[in-house]
Design a protein around this motif. Structure first.
Motif: not given
Length: 88
Positions: A54-58, A61-67
């Protein structure tokens, strides 16, 4: 997605709640569920080496990416394929 060590993988999801993944030489598939703000990937089969993860997304961001951070603490940087391709 890009891992901390720089390796890159691809995960494709469907509206039907399935996924396929390719990370280096490894490939896999399974189902996706969402609960408590997490996205859980359940690989096909009963291999104890490939448990549900299981993963939790941030926030994006402005560049279209997330962690995305797994329950085990692994962190990957994620970009939608069409956005990554546009930068190439």
């Amino acid at each position: 997605m890009t891992y901390a060590d720089g390796s890159v993988g691809t995960v494709t999801t469907t509206a039907e709640g399935t996924f396929t993944a390719s990370i280096g030489e490894e490939t896999g598939a399974g189902t996706i569920t969402e609960a408590d703000g997490k996205i859980c990937f359940d690989p096909e089969g009963d291999d104890p080496e490939q448990p549900t993860n299981c993963w939790t997304n941030s926030e994006v961001g402005e560049d279209g990416s997330w962690t995305s951070t797994s329950d085990t603490g692994e962190v990957v940087t994620v970009r939608r394929a069409e956005e990554a391709a546009a930068e190439s």
